[in-house]
Write a protein that holds these residues in place. Structure first.
Motif, PDB file in Angstrom:
ATOM      1  N   HIS A  85      44.399  69.536  43.613  1.00 26.96           N
ATOM      2  CA  HIS A  85      43.122  69.742  42.918  1.00 26.96           C
ATOM      3  C   HIS A  85      42.364  68.420  42.764  1.00 26.96           C
ATOM      4  CE1 HIS A  85      40.156  71.330  40.150  1.00 26.96           C
ATOM      5  NE2 HIS A  85      40.431  70.317  39.337  1.00 26.96           N
ATOM      6  N   ALA A  86      43.056  67.366  42.342  1.00 32.43           N
ATOM      7  CA  ALA A  86      42.414  66.060  42.177  1.00 32.43           C
ATOM      8  C   ALA A  86      41.922  65.536  43.520  1.00 32.43           C
ATOM      9  CB  ALA A  86      43.387  65.071  41.536  1.00 32.43           C
ATOM     10  N   TYR A  87      42.737  65.688  44.549  1.00 33.37           N
ATOM     11  CA  TYR A  87      42.363  65.229  45.881  1.00 33.37           C
ATOM     12  C   TYR A  87      41.100  65.942  46.368  1.00 33.37           C
ATOM     13  CZ  TYR A  87      42.776  63.994  50.819  1.00 33.37           C
ATOM     14  OH  TYR A  87      42.517  63.530  52.093  1.00 33.37           O
ATOM     15  N   GLN A  88      41.083  67.255  46.220  1.00 32.25           N
ATOM     16  CA  GLN A  88      39.908  68.020  46.663  1.00 32.25           C
ATOM     17  C   GLN A  88      38.661  67.637  45.870  1.00 32.25           C
ATOM     18  OE1 GLN A  88      39.594  69.728  49.374  1.00 32.25           O
ATOM     19  NE2 GLN A  88      41.758  69.457  49.840  1.00 32.25           N
ATOM     20  N   SER A  89      38.817  67.393  44.583  1.00 31.88           N
ATOM     21  CA  SER A  89      37.695  66.969  43.750  1.00 31.88           C
ATOM     22  C   SER A  89      37.135  65.632  44.229  1.00 31.88           C
ATOM     23  CB  SER A  89      38.128  66.859  42.284  1.00 31.88           C
ATOM     24  OG  SER A  89      37.085  66.314  41.514  1.00 31.88           O
ATOM     25  N   ILE A  90      38.022  64.695  44.510  1.00 30.57           N
ATOM     26  CA  ILE A  90      37.586  63.373  44.986  1.00 30.57           C
ATOM     27  C   ILE A  90      36.929  63.504  46.353  1.00 30.57           C
ATOM     28  CG2 ILE A  90      38.399  61.091  45.720  1.00 30.57           C
ATOM     29  CD1 ILE A  90      40.496  61.307  43.408  1.00 30.57           C
ATOM     30  N   ARG A  91      37.507  64.297  47.234  1.00 30.61           N
ATOM     31  CA  ARG A  91      36.913  64.550  48.559  1.00 30.61           C
ATOM     32  C   ARG A  91      35.499  65.111  48.423  1.00 30.61           C
ATOM     33  NH1 ARG A  91      37.887  62.728  53.529  1.00 30.61           N
ATOM     34  NH2 ARG A  91      40.062  62.781  54.034  1.00 30.61           N
ATOM     35  N   THR A  92      35.339  66.065  47.522  1.00 29.83           N
ATOM     36  CA  THR A  92      34.023  66.693  47.313  1.00 29.83           C
ATOM     37  C   THR A  92      33.023  65.665  46.793  1.00 29.83           C
ATOM     38  OG1 THR A  92      35.044  68.841  46.917  1.00 29.83           O
ATOM     39  CG2 THR A  92      32.803  68.520  46.061  1.00 29.83           C
ATOM     40  N   GLN A  93      33.440  64.843  45.840  1.00 27.82           N
ATOM     41  CA  GLN A  93      32.541  63.806  45.307  1.00 27.82           C
ATOM     42  C   GLN A  93      32.072  62.865  46.416  1.00 27.82           C
ATOM     43  OE1 GLN A  93      33.831  61.856  41.518  1.00 27.82           O
ATOM     44  NE2 GLN A  93      35.592  63.225  41.785  1.00 27.82           N
ATOM     45  N   ILE A  94      32.993  62.449  47.265  1.00 31.69           N
ATOM     46  CA  ILE A  94      32.643  61.534  48.357  1.00 31.69           C
ATOM     47  C   ILE A  94      31.713  62.229  49.345  1.00 31.69           C
ATOM     48  CG2 ILE A  94      33.547  60.173  50.295  1.00 31.69           C
ATOM     49  CD1 ILE A  94      34.100  59.021  47.423  1.00 31.69           C
ATOM     50  N   SER A  95      31.977  63.464  49.632  1.00 33.53           N
ATOM     51  CA  SER A  95      31.118  64.222  50.547  1.00 33.53           C
ATOM     52  C   SER A  95      29.683  64.311  50.019  1.00 33.53           C
ATOM     53  CB  SER A  95      31.699  65.622  50.762  1.00 33.53           C
ATOM     54  OG  SER A  95      30.878  66.370  51.610  1.00 33.53           O
ATOM     55  N   VAL A  96      29.547  64.581  48.730  1.00 38.03           N
ATOM     56  CA  VAL A  96      28.217  64.649  48.109  1.00 38.03           C
ATOM     57  C   VAL A  96      27.531  63.287  48.185  1.00 38.03           C
ATOM     58  CG1 VAL A  96      27.017  64.936  45.892  1.00 38.03           C
ATOM     59  CG2 VAL A  96      28.737  66.607  46.615  1.00 38.03           C
ATOM     60  N   MET A  97      28.277  62.233  47.915  1.00 39.02           N
ATOM     61  CA  MET A  97      27.705  60.889  47.992  1.00 39.02           C
ATOM     62  C   MET A  97      27.271  60.553  49.417  1.00 39.02           C
ATOM     63  SD  MET A  97      30.092  58.647  45.451  1.00 39.02           S
ATOM     64  CE  MET A  97      29.815  58.652  43.704  1.00 39.02           C
ATOM     65  N   GLU A  98      28.087  60.944  50.394  1.00 37.00           N
ATOM     66  CA  GLU A  98      27.716  60.691  51.790  1.00 37.00           C
ATOM     67  C   GLU A  98      26.434  61.425  52.172  1.00 37.00           C
ATOM     68  OE1 GLU A  98      30.809  59.628  55.112  1.00 37.00           O
ATOM     69  OE2 GLU A  98      31.415  61.466  54.093  1.00 37.00           O
ATOM     70  N   GLN A  99      26.331  62.662  51.745  1.00 41.39           N
ATOM     71  CA  GLN A  99      25.145  63.462  52.071  1.00 41.39           C
ATOM     72  C   GLN A  99      23.890  62.929  51.397  1.00 41.39           C
ATOM     73  OE1 GLN A  99      26.128  67.491  51.056  1.00 41.39           O
ATOM     74  NE2 GLN A  99      27.851  67.556  52.472  1.00 41.39           N
ATOM     75  N   ASN A 100      24.055  62.243  50.268  1.00 40.52           N
ATOM     76  CA  ASN A 100      22.920  61.727  49.503  1.00 40.52           C
ATOM     77  C   ASN A 100      22.949  60.204  49.404  1.00 40.52           C
ATOM     78  OD1 ASN A 100      21.848  64.403  48.555  1.00 40.52           O
ATOM     79  ND2 ASN A 100      23.941  64.510  47.789  1.00 40.52           N
ATOM     80  N   ARG A 101      23.509  59.562  50.390  1.00 45.74           N
ATOM     81  CA  ARG A 101      23.756  58.112  50.336  1.00 45.74           C
ATOM     82  C   ARG A 101      22.519  57.289  50.023  1.00 45.74           C
ATOM     83  NH1 ARG A 101      26.746  55.776  54.280  1.00 45.74           N
ATOM     84  NH2 ARG A 101      27.698  57.718  54.857  1.00 45.74           N
ATOM     85  N   ASP A 102      21.355  57.748  50.420  1.00 43.92           N
ATOM     86  CA  ASP A 102      20.138  56.953  50.201  1.00 43.92           C
ATOM     87  C   ASP A 102      19.714  56.861  48.736  1.00 43.92           C
ATOM     88  OD1 ASP A 102      19.987  56.354  52.872  1.00 43.92           O
ATOM     89  OD2 ASP A 102      18.606  57.997  53.335  1.00 43.92           O
TER      90      ASP A 102
END
Length: 188
Positions: A85-102
């Motif tokens: 659960h923690a791993y998936q949460s961290i993965r999701t956070q990074i994915s959101v940051m990558e998509q909105n990196r600007d």
């Protein structure tokens, strides 16, 4: 079936003027923190320079630790075992940051806050160790017993949740990992 996952925290000293300045205040030997999803350091994220030659253009970055910028870097790599659960949460956070990196910026003001023990939160802005501590915390894993707004790389060294995997020159570690992967590929 729930199983544990490994995630990594990479602490580095690139030897730049900015790092040397930070070191004056923290007195820590390693002053940049990154999050890695694999021990080979193929997926490494942090808040830092978007262009290695320009320290003033910084924000959310996927770091190439095999690039010239990290050539003379000293590092410590730590492993943390976390729940699925923690791993998936961290993965999701990074994915959101990558998509909105600007929209993400470097929290230089927050770094000054750390020097004076003042929490300075800015929307969509992090400094490197704040980023690492924040994504872990939002994933349900508190690496340190303080606000992510005040976490330094030195604080990460002292958490019992992180297990030291390697300490030394980063290029020695990444070169070793590349040779091991090539040997495995040849024998497969």
């Amino acid at each position: 079936m729930n199983r544990d996952y490994e995630i990594y925290v990479l602490l580095t000293d690139t030897g730049t003027l900015f790092t040397k300045t930070i070191k004056l205040f923290t007195r820590d030997p390693l002053n940049h923190a990154s999050l890695a999803f694999d021990s080979n350091l193929n997926e490494v994220y942090s808040f830092g320079r978007k262009n290695p030659n320009n320290p003033f253009f910084a924000g959310f970055v996927k770091e190439d630790v095999r690039g010239d910028f990290f050539e003379q870097t000293t590092c410590a790599l730590y492993k943390c075992t976390i729940s699925q659960h923690a791993y998936q949460s961290i993965r999701t956070q990074i994915s959101v940051m990558e998509q909105n990196r600007d929209q993400y910026k470097y929290n230089l003001l927050g770094m000054f806050g750390v020097m004076f023990n003042i929490e300075m939160k800015r929307e969509y802005a992090y400094f490197c160790s704040q980023f690492v501590a924040s994504v872990f915390e939002q994933g349900g894993v508190n690496l340190v017993n303080k606000s992510p707004l005040l976490v330094t790389p030195g604080d990460l060294v002292n958490t019992p949740l992180l297990e030291l995997v390697y300490h030394g020159k980063l290029h020695n570690y990444t070169g070793c990992q590349q040779r091991q992967a090539a040997a495995t590929f040849r024998t497969a």
